[in-house]
Design a protein around this motif. Structure first.
Motif, PDB file in Angstrom:
ATOM      1  N   ASN A 134      15.038  -3.276   2.618  1.00  0.00           N
ATOM      2  CA  ASN A 134      15.370  -4.556   3.230  1.00  0.00           C
ATOM      3  C   ASN A 134      14.141  -5.302   3.761  1.00  0.00           C
ATOM      4  O   ASN A 134      14.260  -6.182   4.609  1.00  0.00           O
ATOM      5  CB  ASN A 134      16.369  -4.335   4.368  1.00  0.00           C
ATOM      6  N   THR A 135      12.992  -4.950   3.258  1.00  0.00           N
ATOM      7  CA  THR A 135      11.737  -5.574   3.677  1.00  0.00           C
ATOM      8  C   THR A 135      10.976  -6.069   2.455  1.00  0.00           C
ATOM      9  O   THR A 135      10.945  -5.403   1.422  1.00  0.00           O
ATOM     10  CB  THR A 135      10.864  -4.570   4.461  1.00  0.00           C
ATOM     11  N   ASP A 136      10.355  -7.231   2.582  1.00  0.00           N
ATOM     12  CA  ASP A 136       9.569  -7.805   1.496  1.00  0.00           C
ATOM     13  C   ASP A 136       8.188  -7.165   1.481  1.00  0.00           C
ATOM     14  O   ASP A 136       7.342  -7.451   2.335  1.00  0.00           O
ATOM     15  CB  ASP A 136       9.448  -9.325   1.690  1.00  0.00           C
ATOM     16  N   GLU A 137       7.953  -6.287   0.530  1.00  0.00           N
ATOM     17  CA  GLU A 137       6.689  -5.560   0.459  1.00  0.00           C
ATOM     18  C   GLU A 137       5.500  -6.505   0.296  1.00  0.00           C
ATOM     19  O   GLU A 137       4.429  -6.290   0.883  1.00  0.00           O
ATOM     20  CB  GLU A 137       6.719  -4.563  -0.704  1.00  0.00           C
ATOM     21  N   THR A 138       5.669  -7.553  -0.489  1.00  0.00           N
ATOM     22  CA  THR A 138       4.573  -8.499  -0.711  1.00  0.00           C
ATOM     23  C   THR A 138       4.127  -9.143   0.591  1.00  0.00           C
ATOM     24  O   THR A 138       2.926  -9.311   0.846  1.00  0.00           O
ATOM     25  CB  THR A 138       5.013  -9.587  -1.710  1.00  0.00           C
ATOM     26  N   LYS A 139       5.099  -9.495   1.439  1.00  0.00           N
ATOM     27  CA  LYS A 139       4.770 -10.112   2.723  1.00  0.00           C
ATOM     28  C   LYS A 139       4.069  -9.127   3.653  1.00  0.00           C
ATOM     29  O   LYS A 139       3.169  -9.504   4.404  1.00  0.00           O
ATOM     30  CB  LYS A 139       6.030 -10.667   3.384  1.00  0.00           C
ATOM     31  N   VAL A 140       4.479  -7.876   3.597  1.00  0.00           N
ATOM     32  CA  VAL A 140       3.836  -6.857   4.425  1.00  0.00           C
ATOM     33  C   VAL A 140       2.374  -6.695   4.025  1.00  0.00           C
ATOM     34  O   VAL A 140       1.474  -6.637   4.869  1.00  0.00           O
ATOM     35  CB  VAL A 140       4.569  -5.510   4.307  1.00  0.00           C
ATOM     36  N   LYS A 141       2.118  -6.630   2.724  1.00  0.00           N
ATOM     37  CA  LYS A 141       0.732  -6.502   2.250  1.00  0.00           C
ATOM     38  C   LYS A 141      -0.103  -7.712   2.666  1.00  0.00           C
ATOM     39  O   LYS A 141      -1.263  -7.570   3.085  1.00  0.00           O
ATOM     40  CB  LYS A 141       0.717  -6.342   0.727  1.00  0.00           C
ATOM     41  N   ALA A 142       0.488  -8.902   2.553  1.00  0.00           N
ATOM     42  CA  ALA A 142      -0.231 -10.115   2.935  1.00  0.00           C
ATOM     43  C   ALA A 142      -0.550 -10.104   4.426  1.00  0.00           C
ATOM     44  O   ALA A 142      -1.648 -10.497   4.850  1.00  0.00           O
ATOM     45  CB  ALA A 142       0.595 -11.344   2.570  1.00  0.00           C
ATOM     46  N   GLY A 145      -3.345  -7.736   4.995  1.00  0.00           N
ATOM     47  CA  GLY A 145      -4.586  -8.059   4.315  1.00  0.00           C
ATOM     48  C   GLY A 145      -4.970  -7.087   3.222  1.00  0.00           C
ATOM     49  O   GLY A 145      -6.159  -6.901   2.923  1.00  0.00           O
ATOM     50  N   GLY A 146      -3.977  -6.438   2.592  1.00  0.00           N
ATOM     51  CA  GLY A 146      -4.260  -5.497   1.514  1.00  0.00           C
ATOM     52  C   GLY A 146      -3.447  -5.816   0.282  1.00  0.00           C
ATOM     53  O   GLY A 146      -2.524  -6.636   0.328  1.00  0.00           O
ATOM     54  N   ASN A 147      -3.784  -5.166  -0.825  1.00  0.00           N
ATOM     55  CA  ASN A 147      -3.039  -5.410  -2.061  1.00  0.00           C
ATOM     56  C   ASN A 147      -2.486  -4.142  -2.698  1.00  0.00           C
ATOM     57  O   ASN A 147      -1.844  -4.194  -3.741  1.00  0.00           O
ATOM     58  CB  ASN A 147      -3.914  -6.162  -3.083  1.00  0.00           C
ATOM     59  N   HIS A 148      -2.739  -2.980  -2.082  1.00  0.00           N
ATOM     60  CA  HIS A 148      -2.127  -1.744  -2.577  1.00  0.00           C
ATOM     61  C   HIS A 148      -2.150  -0.725  -1.446  1.00  0.00           C
ATOM     62  O   HIS A 148      -2.927  -0.837  -0.485  1.00  0.00           O
ATOM     63  CB  HIS A 148      -2.854  -1.204  -3.814  1.00  0.00           C
ATOM     64  N   TRP A 149      -1.295   0.295  -1.566  1.00  0.00           N
ATOM     65  CA  TRP A 149      -1.209   1.330  -0.552  1.00  0.00           C
ATOM     66  C   TRP A 149      -2.080   2.518  -0.935  1.00  0.00           C
ATOM     67  O   TRP A 149      -2.531   2.625  -2.078  1.00  0.00           O
ATOM     68  CB  TRP A 149       0.239   1.791  -0.378  1.00  0.00           C
ATOM     69  N   GLU A 156       8.246   2.663  -0.203  1.00  0.00           N
ATOM     70  CA  GLU A 156       8.967   3.602   0.665  1.00  0.00           C
ATOM     71  C   GLU A 156       8.116   4.822   0.986  1.00  0.00           C
ATOM     72  O   GLU A 156       8.067   5.282   2.137  1.00  0.00           O
ATOM     73  CB  GLU A 156      10.277   4.039   0.009  1.00  0.00           C
ATOM     74  N   ALA A 157       7.421   5.357  -0.004  1.00  0.00           N
ATOM     75  CA  ALA A 157       6.565   6.524   0.224  1.00  0.00           C
ATOM     76  C   ALA A 157       5.395   6.184   1.144  1.00  0.00           C
ATOM     77  O   ALA A 157       4.964   7.008   1.959  1.00  0.00           O
ATOM     78  CB  ALA A 157       6.050   7.071  -1.108  1.00  0.00           C
ATOM     79  N   ALA A 158       4.892   4.955   1.024  1.00  0.00           N
ATOM     80  CA  ALA A 158       3.763   4.531   1.858  1.00  0.00           C
ATOM     81  C   ALA A 158       4.162   4.456   3.329  1.00  0.00           C
ATOM     82  O   ALA A 158       3.421   4.905   4.206  1.00  0.00           O
ATOM     83  CB  ALA A 158       3.239   3.183   1.382  1.00  0.00           C
TER      84      ALA A 158
END
Length: 329
Positions: A134-142, A145-149, A156-158
């Motif tokens: 229920n969370t926008d992963e793209t927004k979390v990364k933005a 300030g990152g582009n991968h975990w 989910e694993a991250a």
């Protein structure tokens, strides 16, 4: 939107606020719940005490410095051949730091660091899965300030990794000359400031003891360790009256909030949740802010977006919480 400057009472770092002490429970006899204001937005859900209730990874800050030999009174030696004749405190510290983590720098490698770490429960894993869905992963990364975990893990694993593992982080390194051009010196001192995030069932005392023992066992007894602050992890039961009242408050105000088992941030909540006080303590708030601890940290005062609360509505959130606490049994 009009933004405010960072609030004066925000925890900028461990050891920067007066220590909270309580020797006897009767000092808190009239208190059965405690919360601190928290008004940051986690993507589409307002980050709050609900999301941080089950446990908080405490921030444990340690300063580690390799001192120059006692007979070297200057902080740096200006001589291009000095590195051939004198040991380098900088390289000595770098080698010591390398032993604290795995080669990729992502996992703590301090001896015995994971011995007392409590694995995630089935319920905590369920909450993490629901939050990820229920969370926008793209927004979390933005936002981060990152582009991968780490290890290119799925979302989910991250976040499960974030919730379950203690960390060893270098906040800063100080040594030698860093100005324009070069300077042929051998720095006489090097220092690193670390923060070590702990999870249940670790403790600050355990972390200090194991870090010192690790450095000594790996051949670095000469590396000095100065602890400047820290506290144990905080954990609050999901069914605590305070948590249930917060959930009802968000629902009453039309705020979507995910229940998340653990926050990577830090605050001295264990002062209240641990013995002898032993009361629920968490964080709460609506509104939007970001950039914690940075020079451009902000909080929205007047919001032009009807979906984002400004200062006035954020204040009303605490009024609603008091009402919900009064009616929650």
């Amino acid at each position: 939107m009009r933004r405010s400057s960072p609030p004066v009472d925000h925890w900028q770092g461990v050891g920067e606020r007066p220590a909270l002490r309580c020797k006897e429970r009767h000092e808190f006899a009239a208190i059965d719940q405690l919360f601190a204001r928290e008004c940051t937005l986690f993507v589409e859900s307002h980050r709050s005490g609900i999301g941080e209730a089950l446990a908080l990874a405490a921030r444990h800050v340690l300063g580690i410095g390799e001192q120059a030999p006692r007979d070297r009174k200057r902080q740096q030696v200006v001589d291009r051949v000095s590195a051939c004749a004198l040991a380098s405190p900088v390289w000595r510290l770098v080698q010591a730091l390398q032993t604290l983590v795995t080669p990729d720098g992502n996992t703590a490698a301090i001896d015995g660091w994971f011995t007392n770490v409590r694995p995630l429960t089935a319920r905590e894993k369920e909450l993490i899965a629901f939050s990820a869905a229920n969370t926008d992963e793209t927004k979390v990364k933005a936002m981060m300030g990152g582009n991968h975990w780490i290890d290119d893990l799925p979302f989910e694993a991250a976040i499960a990794r974030q919730a379950s593992q203690p960390t060893v982080n270098i906040e800063g390194l100080v040594a030698g000359y860093t100005g324009p051009g070069g300077k042929t010196i051998l720095p006489g001192r090097a220092a690193a400031k670390l923060d070590l995030r702990l999870v249940p069932n670790q403790s600050r005392a355990e972390a200090e003891r194991k870090l010192r023992a690790h450095l000594d066992a790996h051949g670095f007894p000469d590396v000095e360790m100065k602890v400047t602050g820290g506290y144990d992890p905080t954990e609050v039961a999901e069914n605590a009256r305070l948590i249930r009242a917060q959930k009802d408050t968000y629902a009453a105000m039309g705020v979507k909030a995910n229940l998340f088992p653990r926050l990577a941030g830090s605050w001295p909540g264990a002062v209240f949740t641990a013995r002898p006080v032993s009361i629920p303590a968490t964080q709460f708030g609506i509104g939007h802010g970001s950039g914690a601890h940075a020079p451009d940290e902000y909080f929205v005062i007047d919001s032009t977006n009807p979906k984002v609360a400004g200062m006035s509505r954020a204040s009303l959130g605490f009024v609603e919480l008091m009402y919900q606490l009064a009616r929650t049994t």
